[in-house]
Design a protein around this motif. Structure first.
Motif, mmCIF file in Angstrom:
data_model
loop_
_atom_site.group_PDB
_atom_site.id
_atom_site.type_symbol
_atom_site.label_atom_id
_atom_site.label_comp_id
_atom_site.label_asym_id
_atom_site.label_seq_id
_atom_site.Cartn_x
_atom_site.Cartn_y
_atom_site.Cartn_z
ATOM 1 N N VAL A 54 0.861 -1.176 0.000
ATOM 2 C CA VAL A 54 0.000 0.000 0.000
ATOM 3 C C VAL A 54 0.903 1.233 0.000
ATOM 4 O O VAL A 54 1.779 1.372 0.863
ATOM 5 C CB VAL A 54 -0.909 0.012 1.254
ATOM 6 C CG1 VAL A 54 -1.730 1.279 1.315
ATOM 7 C CG2 VAL A 54 -1.793 -1.224 1.278
ATOM 8 N N ALA A 58 -1.224 6.563 0.979
ATOM 9 C CA ALA A 58 -2.627 6.123 1.064
ATOM 10 C C ALA A 58 -3.049 5.890 2.515
ATOM 11 O O ALA A 58 -4.235 5.747 2.796
ATOM 12 C CB ALA A 58 -2.829 4.844 0.252
ATOM 13 N N LEU A 70 -6.836 3.250 6.135
ATOM 14 C CA LEU A 70 -6.721 3.142 4.693
ATOM 15 C C LEU A 70 -8.125 3.328 4.135
ATOM 16 O O LEU A 70 -9.029 2.562 4.473
ATOM 17 C CB LEU A 70 -6.163 1.774 4.295
ATOM 18 C CG LEU A 70 -6.063 1.469 2.810
ATOM 19 C CD1 LEU A 70 -5.153 2.459 2.093
ATOM 20 C CD2 LEU A 70 -5.563 0.038 2.608
ATOM 21 N N VAL A 72 -10.263 2.497 1.920
ATOM 22 C CA VAL A 72 -10.804 1.561 0.935
ATOM 23 C C VAL A 72 -11.787 0.627 1.633
ATOM 24 O O VAL A 72 -11.622 0.318 2.816
ATOM 25 C CB VAL A 72 -9.724 0.718 0.221
ATOM 26 C CG1 VAL A 72 -8.773 1.564 -0.584
ATOM 27 C CG2 VAL A 72 -8.975 -0.167 1.181
ATOM 28 N N LEU A 77 -10.232 -3.947 -1.215
ATOM 29 C CA LEU A 77 -8.917 -4.457 -0.821
ATOM 30 C C LEU A 77 -8.739 -5.896 -1.298
ATOM 31 O O LEU A 77 -7.669 -6.275 -1.767
ATOM 32 C CB LEU A 77 -8.721 -4.363 0.696
ATOM 33 C CG LEU A 77 -7.360 -4.835 1.202
ATOM 34 C CD1 LEU A 77 -6.229 -3.985 0.633
ATOM 35 C CD2 LEU A 77 -7.327 -4.806 2.717
ATOM 36 N N ALA A 80 -7.535 -5.912 -4.725
ATOM 37 C CA ALA A 80 -6.296 -5.174 -4.979
ATOM 38 C C ALA A 80 -5.186 -6.123 -5.441
ATOM 39 O O ALA A 80 -5.188 -7.303 -5.104
ATOM 40 C CB ALA A 80 -5.852 -4.445 -3.708
ATOM 41 N N TYR A 104 -4.723 2.655 -5.771
ATOM 42 C CA TYR A 104 -5.029 3.359 -4.521
ATOM 43 C C TYR A 104 -5.250 4.868 -4.706
ATOM 44 O O TYR A 104 -5.534 5.574 -3.745
ATOM 45 C CB TYR A 104 -3.932 3.106 -3.487
ATOM 46 C CG TYR A 104 -3.930 1.679 -3.005
ATOM 47 C CD1 TYR A 104 -4.846 1.249 -2.055
ATOM 48 C CD2 TYR A 104 -3.026 0.757 -3.507
ATOM 49 C CE1 TYR A 104 -4.857 -0.067 -1.622
ATOM 50 C CE2 TYR A 104 -3.027 -0.559 -3.077
ATOM 51 C CZ TYR A 104 -3.953 -0.959 -2.134
ATOM 52 O OH TYR A 104 -3.964 -2.272 -1.705
#
Length: 127
Positions: A54, A58, A70, A72, A77, A80, A104
């Motif tokens: 990451v 971010a 984070l 998200v 995730l 990702a 991100y």
């Protein structure tokens, strides 16, 4: 703050959902700046955990709750780009770097000029 004090810190999203913990802090060799936090997520008893690089930008620190945030959703995730503990990506690969930052929504750190020529570009190495 020493990076070793950050290892193992929990990461939550903006909705307060647990996303995992910080497994590693990756630093670029050419600038000495923190590039990525490796987030460990999922698995059972240490098995089948998925790792995510990451971008440091971010993440935000929540000092009140002693954790990282984070922004998200958990489902995002899971989709990702990730890797497992036995197959780490080449974090000096510019294509990989672009993919991670695009996912991100962060910017690559281009503050330090890359040294090299068009024939022999020099990319930062992450250790």
């Amino acid at each position: 703050m020493g990076t070793s004090t950050l290892l193992g810190d929990d990461v939550y999203n903006h909705k307060g959902k647990y996303l995992g913990h910080i497994r590693e802090i990756m630093v670029t060799m050419d600038s000495g700046r923190v590039a990525y936090a490796v987030l460990s997520f999922g698995g059972f008893l240490g098995m089948n955990k998925k790792l995510f690089a990451v971008p440091w930008d971010a993440l935000t620190v929540d000092p009140e709750n002693a954790c990282f945030v984070l922004n998200v959703d958990q489902d995002r995730l899971l989709d990702a780009p990730g890797f497992d503990q036995n197959s780490w990506p080449n974090m000096a690969d510019q294509a990989w770097e672009w993919e991670i930052h695009a996912y991100y929504g962060t910017q690559r750190d281009d503050s330090s000029e890359r040294v090299g020529t068009a024939a022999e570009p020099r990319t930062p190495q992450v250790a």
